[in-house]
Design a protein around this motif. Structure first.
Motif, PDB file in Angstrom:
ATOM      1  N   PHE A 119      15.068  -7.273   1.512  1.00  0.00           N
ATOM      2  CA  PHE A 119      13.710  -7.576   1.069  1.00  0.00           C
ATOM      3  C   PHE A 119      13.547  -7.455  -0.448  1.00  0.00           C
ATOM      4  CE2 PHE A 119      12.979  -6.248   5.534  1.00  0.00           C
ATOM      5  CZ  PHE A 119      12.431  -7.425   5.993  1.00  0.00           C
ATOM      6  N   TYR A 120      14.629  -7.096  -1.136  1.00  0.00           N
ATOM      7  CA  TYR A 120      14.562  -7.042  -2.591  1.00  0.00           C
ATOM      8  C   TYR A 120      14.848  -8.422  -3.157  1.00  0.00           C
ATOM      9  CZ  TYR A 120      14.581  -1.961  -2.284  1.00  0.00           C
ATOM     10  OH  TYR A 120      14.255  -0.658  -2.000  1.00  0.00           O
ATOM     11  N   PRO A 121      14.236  -8.765  -4.294  1.00  0.00           N
ATOM     12  CA  PRO A 121      14.459 -10.096  -4.868  1.00  0.00           C
ATOM     13  C   PRO A 121      15.887 -10.258  -5.367  1.00  0.00           C
ATOM     14  CG  PRO A 121      13.150  -8.722  -6.354  1.00  0.00           C
ATOM     15  CD  PRO A 121      13.257  -7.973  -5.064  1.00  0.00           C
ATOM     16  N   MET A 122      16.359 -11.504  -5.297  1.00  0.00           N
ATOM     17  CA  MET A 122      17.668 -11.916  -5.787  1.00  0.00           C
ATOM     18  C   MET A 122      18.816 -11.385  -4.931  1.00  0.00           C
ATOM     19  SD  MET A 122      16.265 -13.574  -8.157  1.00  0.00           S
ATOM     20  CE  MET A 122      17.686 -14.330  -8.927  1.00  0.00           C
ATOM     21  N   ILE A 123      18.522 -10.867  -3.719  1.00  0.00           N
ATOM     22  CA  ILE A 123      19.566 -10.427  -2.796  1.00  0.00           C
ATOM     23  C   ILE A 123      19.744 -11.518  -1.748  1.00  0.00           C
ATOM     24  CG2 ILE A 123      20.287  -8.705  -1.123  1.00  0.00           C
ATOM     25  CD1 ILE A 123      20.231  -7.648  -3.949  1.00  0.00           C
ATOM     26  N   SER A 124      20.923 -12.143  -1.727  1.00  0.00           N
ATOM     27  CA  SER A 124      21.170 -13.235  -0.790  1.00  0.00           C
ATOM     28  C   SER A 124      22.631 -13.237  -0.379  1.00  0.00           C
ATOM     29  CB  SER A 124      20.811 -14.584  -1.428  1.00  0.00           C
ATOM     30  OG  SER A 124      21.138 -15.652  -0.563  1.00  0.00           O
ATOM     31  N   GLY A 125      22.872 -13.558   0.887  1.00  0.00           N
ATOM     32  CA  GLY A 125      24.238 -13.681   1.379  1.00  0.00           C
ATOM     33  C   GLY A 125      24.773 -15.088   1.275  1.00  0.00           C
ATOM     34  N   ARG A 126      23.965 -16.014   0.769  1.00  0.00           N
ATOM     35  CA  ARG A 126      24.358 -17.410   0.647  1.00  0.00           C
ATOM     36  C   ARG A 126      24.616 -17.755  -0.811  1.00  0.00           C
ATOM     37  NH1 ARG A 126      20.362 -20.575   1.335  1.00  0.00           N
ATOM     38  NH2 ARG A 126      21.631 -22.380   1.863  1.00  0.00           N
ATOM     39  N   ALA A 127      25.648 -18.565  -1.042  1.00  0.00           N
ATOM     40  CA  ALA A 127      25.988 -18.942  -2.413  1.00  0.00           C
ATOM     41  C   ALA A 127      24.854 -19.718  -3.068  1.00  0.00           C
ATOM     42  CB  ALA A 127      27.275 -19.776  -2.413  1.00  0.00           C
ATOM     43  N   GLU A 128      24.142 -20.533  -2.256  1.00  0.00           N
ATOM     44  CA  GLU A 128      23.057 -21.349  -2.812  1.00  0.00           C
ATOM     45  C   GLU A 128      21.703 -20.660  -2.718  1.00  0.00           C
ATOM     46  OE1 GLU A 128      24.965 -22.297  -0.301  1.00  0.00           O
ATOM     47  OE2 GLU A 128      26.422 -23.647  -1.253  1.00  0.00           O
ATOM     48  N   GLY A 129      21.656 -19.465  -2.141  1.00  0.00           N
ATOM     49  CA  GLY A 129      20.375 -18.795  -1.920  1.00  0.00           C
ATOM     50  C   GLY A 129      19.829 -18.143  -3.179  1.00  0.00           C
ATOM     51  N   THR A 130      18.495 -18.108  -3.284  1.00  0.00           N
ATOM     52  CA  THR A 130      17.854 -17.459  -4.423  1.00  0.00           C
ATOM     53  C   THR A 130      17.520 -15.997  -4.135  1.00  0.00           C
ATOM     54  OG1 THR A 130      15.626 -18.098  -3.695  1.00  0.00           O
ATOM     55  CG2 THR A 130      16.819 -19.645  -5.117  1.00  0.00           C
ATOM     56  N   GLY A 131      17.512 -15.617  -2.850  1.00  0.00           N
ATOM     57  CA  GLY A 131      17.174 -14.246  -2.512  1.00  0.00           C
ATOM     58  C   GLY A 131      15.699 -13.928  -2.677  1.00  0.00           C
ATOM     59  N   LEU A 132      14.842 -14.958  -2.621  1.00  0.00           N
ATOM     60  CA  LEU A 132      13.406 -14.748  -2.819  1.00  0.00           C
ATOM     61  C   LEU A 132      12.598 -14.978  -1.548  1.00  0.00           C
ATOM     62  CD1 LEU A 132      12.936 -16.487  -6.294  1.00  0.00           C
ATOM     63  CD2 LEU A 132      13.115 -14.044  -5.818  1.00  0.00           C
ATOM     64  N   GLY A 133      13.171 -15.667  -0.554  1.00  0.00           N
ATOM     65  CA  GLY A 133      12.403 -16.025   0.636  1.00  0.00           C
ATOM     66  C   GLY A 133      11.854 -14.814   1.373  1.00  0.00           C
ATOM     67  N   LEU A 134      12.698 -13.815   1.669  1.00  0.00           N
ATOM     68  CA  LEU A 134      12.247 -12.640   2.410  1.00  0.00           C
ATOM     69  C   LEU A 134      11.331 -11.765   1.558  1.00  0.00           C
ATOM     70  CD1 LEU A 134      15.481 -11.618   4.348  1.00  0.00           C
ATOM     71  CD2 LEU A 134      13.474 -12.841   5.200  1.00  0.00           C
ATOM     72  N   THR A 135      11.578 -11.724   0.256  1.00  0.00           N
ATOM     73  CA  THR A 135      10.695 -10.973  -0.639  1.00  0.00           C
ATOM     74  C   THR A 135       9.283 -11.541  -0.580  1.00  0.00           C
ATOM     75  OG1 THR A 135      12.553 -10.500  -2.112  1.00  0.00           O
ATOM     76  CG2 THR A 135      10.341 -10.209  -3.017  1.00  0.00           C
ATOM     77  N   ILE A 136       9.195 -12.869  -0.627  1.00  0.00           N
ATOM     78  CA  ILE A 136       7.882 -13.527  -0.571  1.00  0.00           C
ATOM     79  C   ILE A 136       7.241 -13.306   0.796  1.00  0.00           C
ATOM     80  CG2 ILE A 136       6.734 -15.776  -0.587  1.00  0.00           C
ATOM     81  CD1 ILE A 136       8.790 -16.650  -2.719  1.00  0.00           C
ATOM     82  N   SER A 137       8.031 -13.407   1.877  1.00  0.00           N
ATOM     83  CA  SER A 137       7.482 -13.169   3.222  1.00  0.00           C
ATOM     84  C   SER A 137       6.911 -11.768   3.331  1.00  0.00           C
ATOM     85  CB  SER A 137       8.574 -13.370   4.277  1.00  0.00           C
ATOM     86  OG  SER A 137       8.941 -14.718   4.383  1.00  0.00           O
ATOM     87  N   GLN A 138       7.651 -10.785   2.845  1.00  0.00           N
ATOM     88  CA  GLN A 138       7.164  -9.408   2.912  1.00  0.00           C
ATOM     89  C   GLN A 138       5.864  -9.249   2.136  1.00  0.00           C
ATOM     90  OE1 GLN A 138       9.093  -6.173   0.727  1.00  0.00           O
ATOM     91  NE2 GLN A 138       9.340  -5.117   2.683  1.00  0.00           N
ATOM     92  N   HIS A 139       5.784  -9.868   0.968  1.00  0.00           N
ATOM     93  CA  HIS A 139       4.567  -9.774   0.158  1.00  0.00           C
ATOM     94  C   HIS A 139       3.383 -10.411   0.886  1.00  0.00           C
ATOM     95  CE1 HIS A 139       1.937  -9.634  -3.278  1.00  0.00           C
ATOM     96  NE2 HIS A 139       1.864 -10.954  -3.347  1.00  0.00           N
ATOM     97  N   LEU A 140       3.600 -11.563   1.521  1.00  0.00           N
ATOM     98  CA  LEU A 140       2.522 -12.250   2.232  1.00  0.00           C
ATOM     99  C   LEU A 140       2.057 -11.443   3.444  1.00  0.00           C
ATOM    100  CD1 LEU A 140       3.918 -15.902   2.112  1.00  0.00           C
ATOM    101  CD2 LEU A 140       2.075 -14.942   0.721  1.00  0.00           C
ATOM    102  N   ILE A 141       3.004 -10.821   4.160  1.00  0.00           N
ATOM    103  CA  ILE A 141       2.626  -9.992   5.308  1.00  0.00           C
ATOM    104  C   ILE A 141       1.882  -8.750   4.840  1.00  0.00           C
ATOM    105  CG2 ILE A 141       3.515  -8.622   7.231  1.00  0.00           C
ATOM    106  CD1 ILE A 141       3.603 -11.634   7.682  1.00  0.00           C
ATOM    107  N   HIS A 142       2.317  -8.154   3.738  1.00  0.00           N
ATOM    108  CA  HIS A 142       1.622  -6.983   3.193  1.00  0.00           C
ATOM    109  C   HIS A 142       0.199  -7.334   2.777  1.00  0.00           C
ATOM    110  CE1 HIS A 142       5.364  -4.335   2.137  1.00  0.00           C
ATOM    111  NE2 HIS A 142       5.150  -4.465   3.427  1.00  0.00           N
ATOM    112  N   GLN A 143      -0.011  -8.569   2.298  1.00  0.00           N
ATOM    113  CA  GLN A 143      -1.369  -8.981   1.931  1.00  0.00           C
ATOM    114  C   GLN A 143      -2.279  -9.063   3.145  1.00  0.00           C
ATOM    115  OE1 GLN A 143      -0.555 -12.565  -0.660  1.00  0.00           O
ATOM    116  NE2 GLN A 143      -1.879 -11.435  -2.047  1.00  0.00           N
ATOM    117  N   HIS A 144      -1.699  -9.116   4.336  1.00  0.00           N
ATOM    118  CA  HIS A 144      -2.477  -9.083   5.579  1.00  0.00           C
ATOM    119  C   HIS A 144      -2.452  -7.684   6.213  1.00  0.00           C
ATOM    120  CE1 HIS A 144      -2.003 -13.454   5.143  1.00  0.00           C
ATOM    121  NE2 HIS A 144      -2.998 -13.588   5.991  1.00  0.00           N
ATOM    122  N   GLN A 145      -2.099  -6.665   5.388  1.00  0.00           N
ATOM    123  CA  GLN A 145      -2.005  -5.271   5.843  1.00  0.00           C
ATOM    124  C   GLN A 145      -0.993  -5.115   6.978  1.00  0.00           C
ATOM    125  OE1 GLN A 145      -5.467  -6.540   5.396  1.00  0.00           O
ATOM    126  NE2 GLN A 145      -4.865  -5.922   3.326  1.00  0.00           N
ATOM    127  N   GLY A 146       0.005  -6.004   7.003  1.00  0.00           N
ATOM    128  CA  GLY A 146       0.984  -5.992   8.074  1.00  0.00           C
ATOM    129  C   GLY A 146       2.290  -5.332   7.683  1.00  0.00           C
TER     130      GLY A 146
END
Length: 367
Positions: free
Chosen positions: A304-331
């Motif tokens: 869930f930290y930014p720039m952490i990805s197991g894929r060579a082409e990955g940015t490592g931002l998708g899960l970070t953004i998902s976590q932020h969006l869920i937190h904005q819903h108190q989730g």
């Protein structure tokens, strides 16, 4: 009448789980709190050996017998109990022998909830610290980027002909790329636009996009609870949060050539669920599960930290953004992964004023 019989009404009134055993470690009595914790009935199981109800280790029975014989009092912390129903719980428990050495009292305190609260607070604190560092870094990066971009535009106007246009365009494009990357690291900066929505409509949109992007090569299994009412939230934000998770699963399965790749979307309702230190009467529990290669153990705690990805082409931002969006819903968002199964669990509090909304029709199918 035995001392145990005398104290049973008092024990039954306690919220602490209490078990009474005889000198052979057979169940004499357990109060209602213990019945709920262990998911068993005292009336049906009376006279059974205590190790029939839970498994901790091969030495559990020996430790209890030694305590009964020697009148030893002891406490164990963070003990992992495997229950009859397959559930695993973490408990602190204290063993106290009766004064006449004819049995034991076991006091049990479940600590899964406390451990989860502590883990969530630690994660939230760590994420907030990370976001603070990113904000500071973004400020330091975006200011000079604006100057570099502006200087490149002025330089392009002053240079004669088109000889150096390609180079100035590269400077401008790279400055824009870095600015967009920093903006994505910061995540959405707008507040959720709250409205009534059905969580299954959100998941159906995600399923449609995954089918299109995977060209129908991934089987999508729906396991929906049709009784779930509408919730209050931002539909587009939630679609983005779930899509990031589902897309990661899709890419992992396709890139690893997983045989018969499948993605399962499951919804349930949890009652009296704690997120952070706040208890919610009703929470929507959504699981996004894939049968891909799993997340490497060394990455599991960092995904869930930014720039952490197991894929060579990955940015490592998708899960970070998902976590932020869920937190904005108190989730809350959690992940459990092993080879062959990765499950993301998302918990979204439900406004109690919406519990009478019309649920979506039943869905339990696959496409």
């Amino acid at each position: 009448m035995t001392p145990q019989d005398i104290h049973k009404p008092l024990l039954d009134s306690l919220s602490t789980a209490i078990i009474l055993l005889d000198s052979h470690l057979q169940l004499c009595h357990m109060n209602p709190a213990a019945e709920v914790l262990l998911s068993i009935s005292c009336e049906r199981c009376q006279g059974e050996a205590i190790t029939h109800f839970f498994h901790e280790s091969a030495d559990t029975a020996g430790e209890l017998l030694q305590a009964a014989r020697n009148a030893d009092h002891y406490t164990k912390r963070h003990a992992e109990w495997q229950l009859l129903n397959g559930e695993q719980i973490t408990v602190d428990y204290t063993v106290t022998p009766f004064t006449n050495n004819d049995g034991l009292v076991i006091e049990i305190l479940p600590i899964d909830r406390l451990l989860r609260i502590s883990r969530e607070e630690m994660m939230a604190s760590s994420q907030e610290t990370t976001r603070g560092l990113i904000r500071g870094m973004a400020h330091e990066i975006k200011n000079p980027l604006g100057g570099i971009r502006g200087a490149a535009q002025l330089l392009a106007r002053e240079l004669p002909g088109d000889t150096f246009t390609e180079y100035t365009n590269i400077i401008i494009d790279e400055a824009d790329r870095l600015r967009n990357l920093v903006d994505r690291m910061l995540g959405p900066n707008q507040l959720p636009q709250q409205s009534d929505l059905n969580i299954h409509e959100v998941l159906e949109r995600v399923a449609t996009m995954i089918r299109a992007e995977s060209e129908d090569t991934i089987r999508i299994v729906r396991d929906y609870d049709p009784s779930i009412p509408d919730m209050h939230g931002d539909k587009e934000m939630l679609i983005q949060a779930f899509l990031n998770i589902a897309r990661n699963a899709m890419q992992a399965m396709l890139e690893s050539h997983t045989p018969a790749p499948s993605l399962t979307l499951r919804t349930r309702v949890r009652r009296q669920f704690t997120i952070g230190r706040q208890n919610h009467p009703l929470v929507i529990h959504v699981e996004v599960t894939d049968n891909g290669p799993g997340i490497p153990e060394e990455m599991a705690k960092q995904i869930f930290y930014p720039m952490i990805s197991g894929r060579a082409e990955g940015t490592g931002l998708g899960l970070t953004i998902s976590q932020h969006l869920i937190h904005q819903h108190q989730g809350l968002i959690e992940c459990h992964s092993e080879p062959g199964e990765t499950c993301f669990s998302l918990f979204l509090p439900m406004d109690s004023s919406h519990t009478n909304s019309t649920p979506m029709r039943n869905r339990h199918a696959e496409v």
